[in-house]
Scaffold this motif. Structure first.
Motif, mmCIF file in Angstrom:
data_model
loop_
_atom_site.group_PDB
_atom_site.id
_atom_site.type_symbol
_atom_site.label_atom_id
_atom_site.label_comp_id
_atom_site.label_asym_id
_atom_site.label_seq_id
_atom_site.Cartn_x
_atom_site.Cartn_y
_atom_site.Cartn_z
ATOM 1 N N VAL A 76 53.546 45.624 52.532
ATOM 2 C CA VAL A 76 54.117 45.496 50.788
ATOM 3 C C VAL A 76 52.979 44.229 50.826
ATOM 4 C CG1 VAL A 76 55.183 44.602 49.333
ATOM 5 C CG2 VAL A 76 55.945 46.580 50.431
ATOM 6 N N GLN A 77 52.789 43.621 51.941
ATOM 7 C CA GLN A 77 52.324 41.742 51.320
ATOM 8 C C GLN A 77 50.266 42.185 51.414
ATOM 9 O OE1 GLN A 77 53.478 39.478 54.117
ATOM 10 N NE2 GLN A 77 55.250 38.768 53.078
ATOM 11 N N SER A 78 49.583 43.315 51.936
ATOM 12 C CA SER A 78 48.627 43.770 52.593
ATOM 13 C C SER A 78 48.516 44.232 51.375
ATOM 14 C CB SER A 78 48.722 44.471 53.989
ATOM 15 O OG SER A 78 47.420 45.235 53.800
ATOM 16 N N GLN A 79 49.058 45.408 50.741
ATOM 17 C CA GLN A 79 48.450 46.593 49.632
ATOM 18 C C GLN A 79 48.865 45.592 48.185
ATOM 19 O OE1 GLN A 79 47.359 49.095 49.676
ATOM 20 N NE2 GLN A 79 47.965 49.316 51.612
ATOM 21 N N THR A 80 49.963 44.364 48.339
ATOM 22 C CA THR A 80 49.383 43.325 46.925
ATOM 23 C C THR A 80 48.615 43.252 46.697
ATOM 24 O OG1 THR A 80 52.182 43.382 47.513
ATOM 25 C CG2 THR A 80 51.194 41.662 45.956
ATOM 26 N N GLN A 81 48.088 42.006 48.110
ATOM 27 C CA GLN A 81 46.919 41.437 48.373
ATOM 28 C C GLN A 81 45.681 42.652 47.526
ATOM 29 O OE1 GLN A 81 46.267 39.478 51.770
ATOM 30 N NE2 GLN A 81 48.076 38.167 51.717
ATOM 31 N N ARG A 82 45.981 43.432 48.334
ATOM 32 C CA ARG A 82 44.469 44.784 47.820
ATOM 33 C C ARG A 82 44.235 44.509 46.417
ATOM 34 N NH1 ARG A 82 44.833 50.749 49.091
ATOM 35 N NH2 ARG A 82 42.251 51.655 48.730
ATOM 36 N N ALA A 83 46.044 44.833 45.920
ATOM 37 C CA ALA A 83 45.742 45.263 44.834
ATOM 38 C C ALA A 83 45.287 44.081 43.953
ATOM 39 C CB ALA A 83 47.421 45.534 44.054
ATOM 40 N N GLU A 84 45.482 42.956 44.024
ATOM 41 C CA GLU A 84 45.687 42.113 43.043
ATOM 42 C C GLU A 84 43.694 41.745 43.206
ATOM 43 O OE1 GLU A 84 47.201 39.310 45.429
ATOM 44 O OE2 GLU A 84 49.341 39.135 43.679
ATOM 45 N N ARG A 85 42.782 42.138 44.525
ATOM 46 C CA ARG A 85 41.695 41.540 45.027
ATOM 47 C C ARG A 85 40.811 42.925 43.438
ATOM 48 N NH1 ARG A 85 42.705 41.777 50.184
ATOM 49 N NH2 ARG A 85 42.240 43.710 50.536
ATOM 50 N N VAL A 86 41.040 44.338 44.481
ATOM 51 C CA VAL A 86 40.261 45.509 42.997
ATOM 52 C C VAL A 86 40.704 45.215 41.728
ATOM 53 C CG1 VAL A 86 40.924 47.711 42.294
ATOM 54 C CG2 VAL A 86 41.285 46.787 44.638
ATOM 55 N N ALA A 87 41.831 44.866 41.230
ATOM 56 C CA ALA A 87 42.604 44.149 40.058
ATOM 57 C C ALA A 87 41.133 42.752 38.915
ATOM 58 C CB ALA A 87 43.772 44.054 39.918
ATOM 59 N N GLU A 88 41.284 41.985 40.408
ATOM 60 C CA GLU A 88 40.715 41.123 39.813
ATOM 61 C C GLU A 88 39.215 41.705 39.907
ATOM 62 O OE1 GLU A 88 39.507 36.116 41.011
ATOM 63 O OE2 GLU A 88 41.063 37.433 42.305
ATOM 64 N N ARG A 89 38.258 42.064 40.142
ATOM 65 C CA ARG A 89 37.129 42.817 40.325
ATOM 66 C C ARG A 89 36.764 43.019 39.144
ATOM 67 N NH1 ARG A 89 37.081 43.862 46.368
ATOM 68 N NH2 ARG A 89 37.849 46.400 45.887
ATOM 69 N N LEU A 90 38.173 44.825 38.573
ATOM 70 C CA LEU A 90 37.796 45.604 37.937
ATOM 71 C C LEU A 90 38.339 44.609 36.000
ATOM 72 C CD1 LEU A 90 40.072 47.743 38.742
ATOM 73 C CD2 LEU A 90 37.305 48.368 38.703
ATOM 74 N N GLY A 91 38.489 42.888 37.027
ATOM 75 C CA GLY A 91 38.659 42.578 34.791
ATOM 76 C C GLY A 91 40.319 42.729 34.524
ATOM 77 N N ARG A 92 40.785 43.004 35.121
ATOM 78 C CA ARG A 92 42.200 43.585 35.236
ATOM 79 C C ARG A 92 43.522 43.216 35.824
ATOM 80 N NH1 ARG A 92 42.854 47.498 31.036
ATOM 81 N NH2 ARG A 92 41.117 49.046 31.022
ATOM 82 N N LEU A 93 43.364 41.609 35.736
ATOM 83 C CA LEU A 93 44.646 40.883 36.302
ATOM 84 C C LEU A 93 44.276 39.375 35.117
ATOM 85 C CD1 LEU A 93 46.863 40.840 38.101
ATOM 86 C CD2 LEU A 93 45.011 39.338 39.874
ATOM 87 N N GLY A 94 45.193 39.726 34.833
ATOM 88 C CA GLY A 94 45.804 38.689 33.690
ATOM 89 C C GLY A 94 45.831 37.338 34.896
ATOM 90 N N GLY A 95 46.032 36.078 33.267
ATOM 91 C CA GLY A 95 45.813 34.537 34.536
ATOM 92 C C GLY A 95 47.493 34.694 34.859
ATOM 93 N N ASP A 96 48.226 35.290 34.405
ATOM 94 C CA ASP A 96 49.668 35.663 34.625
ATOM 95 C C ASP A 96 49.966 36.108 36.174
ATOM 96 O OD1 ASP A 96 49.442 37.753 33.434
ATOM 97 O OD2 ASP A 96 51.372 37.115 32.248
ATOM 98 N N GLY A 97 49.137 36.811 36.439
ATOM 99 C CA GLY A 97 49.065 38.043 37.286
ATOM 100 C C GLY A 97 49.538 38.965 37.076
ATOM 101 N N ARG A 98 49.403 39.541 35.681
ATOM 102 C CA ARG A 98 50.309 41.313 35.572
ATOM 103 C C ARG A 98 48.316 41.421 35.136
ATOM 104 N NH1 ARG A 98 55.203 41.201 33.048
ATOM 105 N NH2 ARG A 98 56.565 39.485 33.842
ATOM 106 N N LEU A 99 48.948 43.537 35.404
ATOM 107 C CA LEU A 99 48.028 44.019 35.061
ATOM 108 C C LEU A 99 47.371 43.802 33.999
ATOM 109 C CD1 LEU A 99 47.701 46.591 37.463
ATOM 110 C CD2 LEU A 99 46.945 45.472 37.756
#
Length: 293
Positions: A76-99
């Motif tokens: 789960v930790q690995s998939q969380t980090q992966r989701a954060e990396r992908v969301a950040e590349r797509l510009g979908r990650l807010g400053g509070d960590g929410r999509l």
């Protein structure tokens, strides 16, 4: 050692691309034990089965009883980090960590593979409600709603179902018996067999190695014919040329699905043909009934 190196290259590439999952955590642990085994037995002096067994016992005990080493938590930790990396590349990650769930512009459809990766990771993270809640998404339907309809199936399932009706393989010819078709049956073949199935150990029939074998309830095949010979006979009998037409005429179709020789008659439910570079071959078939002399 070269094979071991290839194994670890494959593991690193797979985990870097798709992140860790619970089975992959066990894969890494078993790969580590395998590597230890190889290194220990490179030297006769240090090669001892006791060390291998001890390492295996300690490794799996740690996975079972040490909380922060639980495979599901690591995954789960690995998939969380992966989701954060992908969301950040797509510009979908807010400053509070929410999509950010604003509707996706059509221009962003070129990033559909990246969105598929994000959806995959979130789908895995759902098993940990606390980790999933950090992204500010109540349900994956909330994320799917931001995609254009034409792209939604790909992001969810990894496959564009809209292509099913439009993408036609012209090298495949499906010969399917019409609904409620009636074949003329007479006393020429007195023994009739129906409800035949091509299942393992069913003793009905088998198609393998370019050969059709009829068992009809017996342990050994009572009849066999090469699929190539069968196809040649049926094409000659029907007059259908698969090189010129995609579909046979109704009369040709009935002849193609009705095989006859001196010993048996086979009524097919369907036959699937494939055009290859060198010839037309039978790719699959289903039998409705067999009549024997």
């Amino acid at each position: 050692l070269p094979v071991l190196t290839l194994f670890w290259i494959g593991v690193v590439r797979r985990t870097n691309e798709y992140g860790l999952t619970e089975p992959r955590v066990y894969l890494v642990v078993c790969g580590g034990l395998m590597t230890l085994c190889v290194l220990l037995f490179l030297s006769q002096r240090t090669g001892r089965y006791l060390w291998v067994c001890l390492a295996a016992w300690v490794s799996f005990a740690a996975l079972a009883y040490v909380s922060f080493l639980e495979p599901e938590r690591i995954a789960v930790q690995s998939q969380t980090q992966r989701a954060e990396r992908v969301a950040e590349r797509l510009g979908r990650l807010g400053g509070d960590g929410r999509l950010l769930l604003t509707p996706m512009p059509l221009a962003d459809t070129v990033y559909k593979k990246e969105y598929r990766k994000l959806y995959e990771s979130l789908d895995y993270i759902r098993r940990d409600s606390a980790a999933f809640a950090r992204f500010g998404v109540k349900d994956l339907d909330d994320l799917a709603a931001i995609f254009p309809e034409a792209m939604r199936d790909y992001v969810r399932w990894g496959y564009d179902w809209s292509c099913v009706d439009t993408c036609v393989d012209t090298n495949i010819i499906e010969l399917e018996a019409p609904v409620n078709v009636r074949f003329e049956v007479n006393a020429e073949y007195p023994h009739y067999y129906t409800n035949l199935r091509n299942w393992y150990n069913d003793h009905s029939y088998d198609v393998s190695n370019d050969t059709l074998r009829l068992f009809l309830g017996e342990e050994c095949a009572v009849y066999r014919i090469s699929c190539r010979d069968l196809l040649e006979r049926q094409l000659e009998r029907s007059g259908f040329d698969p090189a010129e037409a995609c579909e046979p005429a109704p009369e040709q179709l009935l002849r193609l699905l009705d095989y006859r020789d001196d010993r048996c008659r086979i009524l097919f439910e369907n036959i699937k043909l494939e055009r290859t570079d060198s010839a037309v071959v039978i790719q699959g078939m289903a039998i409705n009934a067999v009549l024997m002399r």
